[in-house]
Design a protein around this motif. Sequence first.
Motif, PDB file in Angstrom:
ATOM      1  N   ILE A  12       4.880  -5.200   0.233  1.00 26.55           N
ATOM      2  CA  ILE A  12       4.517  -3.752   0.711  1.00 26.55           C
ATOM      3  C   ILE A  12       4.066  -2.819  -0.217  1.00 26.55           C
ATOM      4  O   ILE A  12       3.314  -1.839  -0.233  1.00 26.55           O
ATOM      5  N   ARG A  57      -3.370  -3.629  -3.064  1.00 20.54           N
ATOM      6  CA  ARG A  57      -4.069  -2.857  -2.068  1.00 20.54           C
ATOM      7  C   ARG A  57      -4.913  -1.722  -2.585  1.00 20.54           C
ATOM      8  O   ARG A  57      -5.883  -0.942  -1.897  1.00 20.54           O
ATOM      9  N   TRP A 104      -8.282  -2.990  -0.793  1.00 19.08           N
ATOM     10  CA  TRP A 104      -8.977  -2.211   0.636  1.00 19.08           C
ATOM     11  C   TRP A 104     -10.155  -1.679   0.081  1.00 19.08           C
ATOM     12  O   TRP A 104     -11.000  -1.718   0.895  1.00 19.08           O
ATOM     13  N   TYR A 145       2.193   7.867  10.112  1.00 18.00           N
ATOM     14  CA  TYR A 145       2.913   6.400   9.525  1.00 18.00           C
ATOM     15  C   TYR A 145       3.608   7.230   8.251  1.00 18.00           C
ATOM     16  O   TYR A 145       3.400   6.909   6.909  1.00 18.00           O
ATOM     17  N   LEU A 182      -3.345   5.153   7.537  1.00 15.64           N
ATOM     18  CA  LEU A 182      -2.824   3.958   6.578  1.00 15.64           C
ATOM     19  C   LEU A 182      -3.557   3.981   5.436  1.00 15.64           C
ATOM     20  O   LEU A 182      -3.280   3.400   4.318  1.00 15.64           O
ATOM     21  N   HIS A 210      -2.276   5.754   2.357  1.00 10.56           N
ATOM     22  CA  HIS A 210      -1.053   5.302   1.621  1.00 10.56           C
ATOM     23  C   HIS A 210      -1.272   4.700   0.553  1.00 10.56           C
ATOM     24  O   HIS A 210      -0.309   4.060  -0.510  1.00 10.56           O
ATOM     25  N   GLN A 263       5.243  -3.005   7.971  1.00 13.47           N
ATOM     26  CA  GLN A 263       5.047  -4.034   7.078  1.00 13.47           C
ATOM     27  C   GLN A 263       3.966  -4.934   7.591  1.00 13.47           C
ATOM     28  O   GLN A 263       3.222  -5.763   7.044  1.00 13.47           O
ATOM     29  N   VAL A 287       0.487  -3.399   8.035  1.00 13.89           N
ATOM     30  CA  VAL A 287      -0.278  -3.519   6.558  1.00 13.89           C
ATOM     31  C   VAL A 287      -0.856  -5.017   6.337  1.00 13.89           C
ATOM     32  O   VAL A 287      -2.184  -5.041   5.942  1.00 13.89           O
ATOM     33  N   ARG A 288      -0.243  -5.933   6.619  1.00 14.10           N
ATOM     34  CA  ARG A 288      -0.529  -7.256   6.431  1.00 14.10           C
ATOM     35  C   ARG A 288      -1.864  -7.714   7.424  1.00 14.10           C
ATOM     36  O   ARG A 288      -2.723  -8.465   7.143  1.00 14.10           O
ATOM     37  N   ASP A 297      -4.751  -6.125   5.993  1.00 14.42           N
ATOM     38  CA  ASP A 297      -5.487  -6.978   4.884  1.00 14.42           C
ATOM     39  C   ASP A 297      -6.669  -7.608   5.542  1.00 14.42           C
ATOM     40  O   ASP A 297      -7.660  -7.893   4.774  1.00 14.42           O
TER      41      ASP A 297
END
Length: 582
Positions: A90, A95, A99, A149, A185, A188, A267, A270-271, A274
Amino acid sequence: MVGKVLGIRDLEQFSSRRSSVYVDPECEKFFELPLFIAASSNDITTKCQCWQFSPGKEPALRSFTEIQQLLQQGKKHIVKNILRENSWPINSPIRSQLWPQLCAQHLTKSNVLDGFYWEMVHQVFGTTELSEKPIMLPAFVDATHCLPYHLTGTGRSVADRIVNVLGYDCPDITYSPVLYPITSLLLHFMSEEEAYLCLAGLVGSKEKTFINQTKLQHEVTWKTVMQIAKKHAKSAVAYFQRICPGQKLERVFMDWCWWILAGLPFQHLVRIMDCYFHEGIKVLYRVALVILNLFHKECQSNNEWSPDNIKNDIGNALIKFCKKIPVSPAKLLHAAFSIRGLSTQYISRIFIKTEMLLKSRSVLNSGSKQLIKSRSSDNLPTSQSQVNIQMMSHTLTIRELHSESCRNLLFTLWSWLPVRITMYQPVLLYTTEEHGCSLTTFYVRVEQHEPTLLMIKTCNNEVFGAYCSSRWFERNVKDDKGQRQAYFGTGETFLFSLYPERAKYPWVGIEGDRDLGHSSELFMAADSKMITIGGGEGQAIWMDENIRFGKTDSCKTFNNPPLCPSGDFEIRVLEVYGFVGI
């Protein structure tokens, strides 16, 4: 914030410069929970136990550089598999680079200049300084689902500002409840400007759907999930209907996206992101199906989810279940991507069928159970546009017809278009009368436009054509093996005849959910020698490279008769229309 304002072409260089850090120091103040810290630090476990890491040797994970090279080589299928299989921690720095790179591949405004975002901020707010006063959110935001979040007050203000600027730059967004949570999101893992560019890529994507932007799209999406669940989560759906027969199933599925965005642990979310930033909304469809099946399984063995406890509010029970979902992110994704028979083509078929059904019923359900009459009939071309089209057009000004008949032909054709397209005014892109009879010229003037409307007038005065849902440029797109795809397009493509007969021939996949085979999905094909629309035991429309001769047959894709009696025809005029503002 970041010292240098970024344009699209700077994303790659900026990501590489940040490879040794976890976050821009200026961004750390956005977070109540310290996500971006060295992996050896224990702060992450004292704040949120769900972010603890299991001891033991972890498998080797792919680096950003490897993924970046694959994207540059156009190997998107390999990237897809890597994203599905690599469970980065995480707090991994990848990322902050990955991202933005994934979202950048969907950007269509390739001419965005350096500093564009900050210029827009200044234009909207009069300053680039972050105001201490609350920022009023755009009307398309759902105030009940502004999920932060763990962002601090400052972080939420930044999210508010990004969403406002996006709304200002994209006035066509009228309802998009998931846009704010996705903004939170993104913040972050990146700077404010990068987050905006990511959203611009997701909102503007032409090839894949990421974020719904109207109430119609929102309703069609949840109804699509419901239809898919009836096939791929059949036992769960039947169970819900059995334990609460008086409660409509629609009430459960209207909140499907919040099972994921508001329910799942951070967690897990977030995956999922991806994969979502690369593949689109179909990832969320798959995860929703797994959630349904897992919940149904738990209902059989866990008293907490007994019928008496959930029958009065299954939707809320699903969100509570997601908060303590009994599987890891890796197992959740593995189950999601193991679902068979859930192809992009199948999902598209269900989506288009649902949209057409809503249009035919003239219903636009915003989720509040209010029935609002569709205004598609109010979006006919303006009077001046009607005159302009008829003056330009050599297909709609048939000598044998008077002007009233021409207007009726235009209105008939307009009523066949997808609802969202009726919001735009048509513009003539190409006509053989003015631009000559050459496929080369046709491609130069038409290939980057989506959608297009082709109208043919033959030397026998027959008028027919096709609504083509995809860009003609896609004839050049190559697959993972480097081969050009023979056919392209989507199920929104349809054929029509205007004179002497009036008829629309939609894609046969609209008729049902069964798999009709490859021959039913041969929408569009083109090369330097010809253009084809429709295939399978015949070609609905075929034209030669000189746009002089053509032929028409029955075909499996549209189940149409030949569009003119003789089958072979000589082209008097070919016209192609695009739509302003898309």
